[in-house]
Scaffold this motif. Structure first.
Motif, PDB file in Angstrom:
ATOM      1  N   UNK A 152       7.920  30.148  45.570  1.00 30.73           N
ATOM      2  CA  UNK A 152       7.473  28.470  45.226  1.00 30.73           C
ATOM      3  C   UNK A 152       8.094  28.053  45.570  1.00 30.73           C
ATOM      4  N   UNK A 153       9.358  28.191  45.346  1.00 31.34           N
ATOM      5  CA  UNK A 153      10.769  27.357  45.999  1.00 31.34           C
ATOM      6  C   UNK A 153      10.630  27.353  48.255  1.00 31.34           C
ATOM      7  N   UNK A 154      10.717  28.780  48.336  1.00 29.95           N
ATOM      8  CA  UNK A 154      10.731  29.292  49.562  1.00 29.95           C
ATOM      9  C   UNK A 154       9.643  28.517  50.251  1.00 29.95           C
ATOM     10  N   UNK A 155       8.211  28.050  49.509  1.00 22.51           N
ATOM     11  CA  UNK A 155       7.211  27.644  50.062  1.00 22.51           C
ATOM     12  C   UNK A 155       7.600  26.252  50.410  1.00 22.51           C
ATOM     13  N   UNK A 156       7.760  25.598  48.930  1.00 24.18           N
ATOM     14  CA  UNK A 156       8.282  24.062  48.670  1.00 24.18           C
ATOM     15  C   UNK A 156       9.395  23.645  50.951  1.00 24.18           C
ATOM     16  N   UNK A 157      10.647  24.834  50.264  1.00 22.92           N
ATOM     17  CA  UNK A 157      10.986  24.177  51.354  1.00 22.92           C
ATOM     18  C   UNK A 157      11.281  24.229  52.472  1.00 22.92           C
ATOM     19  N   UNK A 158       9.596  25.340  53.047  1.00 21.08           N
ATOM     20  CA  UNK A 158       9.546  25.835  54.323  1.00 21.08           C
ATOM     21  C   UNK A 158       8.570  24.661  54.920  1.00 21.08           C
ATOM     22  N   UNK A 159       7.961  24.388  53.939  1.00 19.58           N
ATOM     23  CA  UNK A 159       6.125  23.970  54.419  1.00 19.58           C
ATOM     24  C   UNK A 159       7.046  22.440  55.601  1.00 19.58           C
ATOM     25  N   UNK A 160       5.962  22.455  56.351  1.00 20.16           N
ATOM     26  CA  UNK A 160       5.945  21.538  57.957  1.00 20.16           C
ATOM     27  C   UNK A 160       5.807  19.925  57.202  1.00 20.16           C
ATOM     28  N   UNK A 161       4.778  19.529  55.801  1.00 20.04           N
ATOM     29  CA  UNK A 161       4.550  18.403  54.895  1.00 20.04           C
ATOM     30  C   UNK A 161       5.339  19.000  53.932  1.00 20.04           C
ATOM     31  N   UNK A 162       6.421  17.963  53.210  1.00 18.13           N
ATOM     32  CA  UNK A 162       7.309  18.555  52.880  1.00 18.13           C
ATOM     33  C   UNK A 162       6.405  17.917  50.640  1.00 18.13           C
ATOM     34  N   UNK A 163       5.283  17.218  50.986  1.00 14.44           N
ATOM     35  CA  UNK A 163       4.462  16.773  49.108  1.00 14.44           C
ATOM     36  C   UNK A 163       2.983  17.691  49.529  1.00 14.44           C
ATOM     37  N   UNK A 164       3.521  18.723  48.928  1.00 12.18           N
ATOM     38  CA  UNK A 164       2.447  19.772  48.114  1.00 12.18           C
ATOM     39  C   UNK A 164       1.622  19.111  46.727  1.00 12.18           C
ATOM     40  N   UNK A 165       0.328  19.477  47.122  1.00  8.28           N
ATOM     41  CA  UNK A 165      -0.120  19.725  45.636  1.00  8.28           C
ATOM     42  C   UNK A 165      -0.123  20.945  44.746  1.00  8.28           C
ATOM     43  N   UNK A 166      -0.080  21.615  43.442  1.00  6.14           N
ATOM     44  CA  UNK A 166       0.116  23.119  42.856  1.00  6.14           C
ATOM     45  C   UNK A 166      -1.106  23.504  43.397  1.00  6.14           C
ATOM     46  N   UNK A 167      -2.166  23.161  43.679  1.00  3.51           N
ATOM     47  CA  UNK A 167      -3.213  23.960  44.389  1.00  3.51           C
ATOM     48  C   UNK A 167      -3.230  24.449  45.965  1.00  3.51           C
ATOM     49  N   UNK A 168      -2.231  23.384  46.786  1.00  2.41           N
ATOM     50  CA  UNK A 168      -1.685  23.961  48.151  1.00  2.41           C
ATOM     51  C   UNK A 168      -0.794  24.729  47.456  1.00  2.41           C
ATOM     52  N   UNK A 169       0.122  25.115  47.325  1.00  2.00           N
ATOM     53  CA  UNK A 169       1.165  26.059  46.399  1.00  2.00           C
ATOM     54  C   UNK A 169       0.665  27.178  46.684  1.00  2.00           C
ATOM     55  N   UNK A 170      -0.230  27.315  45.906  1.00  2.58           N
ATOM     56  CA  UNK A 170      -1.105  28.396  45.331  1.00  2.58           C
ATOM     57  C   UNK A 170      -1.987  28.922  46.564  1.00  2.58           C
ATOM     58  N   UNK A 171      -2.960  28.038  46.960  1.00  5.63           N
ATOM     59  CA  UNK A 171      -3.371  28.813  48.251  1.00  5.63           C
ATOM     60  C   UNK A 171      -2.478  29.626  49.643  1.00  5.63           C
ATOM     61  N   UNK A 172      -1.292  29.287  49.219  1.00  2.00           N
ATOM     62  CA  UNK A 172      -0.326  29.291  50.881  1.00  2.00           C
ATOM     63  C   UNK A 172       0.305  30.682  49.462  1.00  2.00           C
ATOM     64  N   UNK A 173       0.703  30.924  48.200  1.00  2.00           N
ATOM     65  CA  UNK A 173       1.052  31.815  47.883  1.00  2.00           C
ATOM     66  C   UNK A 173      -0.126  33.319  48.202  1.00  2.00           C
ATOM     67  N   UNK A 174      -1.115  32.359  48.211  1.00  2.00           N
ATOM     68  CA  UNK A 174      -2.564  33.700  47.611  1.00  2.00           C
ATOM     69  C   UNK A 174      -2.783  34.161  49.495  1.00  2.00           C
ATOM     70  N   UNK A 175      -2.322  32.926  50.442  1.00  2.00           N
ATOM     71  CA  UNK A 175      -2.368  33.523  51.778  1.00  2.00           C
ATOM     72  C   UNK A 175      -1.398  34.739  52.351  1.00  2.00           C
ATOM     73  N   UNK A 176      -0.681  34.702  52.107  1.00  2.00           N
ATOM     74  CA  UNK A 176       1.334  35.558  51.728  1.00  2.00           C
ATOM     75  C   UNK A 176       0.617  36.301  51.670  1.00  2.00           C
ATOM     76  N   UNK A 187       1.984  28.966  38.812  1.00  2.00           N
ATOM     77  CA  UNK A 187       2.230  27.748  39.257  1.00  2.00           C
ATOM     78  C   UNK A 187       2.536  26.380  39.219  1.00  2.00           C
ATOM     79  N   UNK A 188       2.226  25.814  38.578  1.00  2.00           N
ATOM     80  CA  UNK A 188       1.762  25.238  37.159  1.00  2.00           C
ATOM     81  C   UNK A 188       2.742  24.237  36.672  1.00  2.00           C
ATOM     82  N   UNK A 189       3.163  26.115  35.654  1.00  2.00           N
ATOM     83  CA  UNK A 189       4.294  26.304  34.572  1.00  2.00           C
ATOM     84  C   UNK A 189       5.820  26.211  36.092  1.00  2.00           C
ATOM     85  N   UNK A 190       5.995  27.247  36.529  1.00  2.00           N
ATOM     86  CA  UNK A 190       6.550  26.987  37.780  1.00  2.00           C
ATOM     87  C   UNK A 190       7.433  25.348  38.188  1.00  2.00           C
TER      88      UNK A 190
END
Length: 152
Positions: free
Chosen positions: A28-52, A61-64
């Motif tokens: 999750x930290x890696x997704x937040x730090x490496x995104x081209x758009x630095x403002x992500x919802x919890x759902x967007x983080x979750x979708x990126x995790x699933x895609x990877x 994701x919400x808890x973290x």
């Protein structure tokens, strides 16, 4: 452990914040730090995790993200319309403009605005601990073309 450009840095950041470096936290930290758009919802983080290929639940994701916020690693912004986004806390102050049509969040910093806010507070005998400025409107791309020109 985590795949990515700097897993040891993420691990050190987590340890510094008093959090154990678990795989979900690192990812999750890696997704937040490496995104081209630095403002992500919890759902967007979750979708990126699933895609990877990560099997992490939305509740995790919400808890973290809540743990990261409490530890000062991320900042949570609650924008109008019930939209909350998270960004890595890099220590520098900036403000936000939010497009009410495409949802894109744009960062900006204006020294004159900052100076004026401090002056208004001082004139009122008020000491500012923290502040946030959110401007709401429509981005130029949506206004002219009906689609955001800033999204990839």
């Amino acid at each position: 452990m985590a795949q990515g450009p700097h897993p040891s840095e993420g691990s050190a950041d987590l340890k510094k914040a008093g959090l154990k470096a678990t795989v979900p936290r690192l990812k999750i930290l890696q997704i937040l730090e490496s995104t081209e758009h630095p403002h992500l919802t919890a759902e967007e983080v979750y979708k990126r995790l699933i895609q990877s290929g990560e099997e992490v639940g939305l509740a995790t994701v919400y808890r973290v993200l809540t743990q990261f916020q409490a530890a000062g690693l991320v900042i949570r912004h609650n924008f109008e319309g019930g939209r909350s986004v998270f960004e890595v806390n890099r220590g520098g102050h900036h403000d936000h403009m939010v497009c009410m049509e495409c949802g894109q969040v744009f960062e900006f910093y204006d020294g004159e605005i900052e100076q004026r806010q401090r002056r208004v507070a001082a004139d009122a005998g008020f000491v500012i601990d923290d502040h946030a400025l959110y401007l709401y409107g429509v981005c130029e791309g949506m206004k002219k073309n009906g689609r955001c020109s800033k999204k990839p």
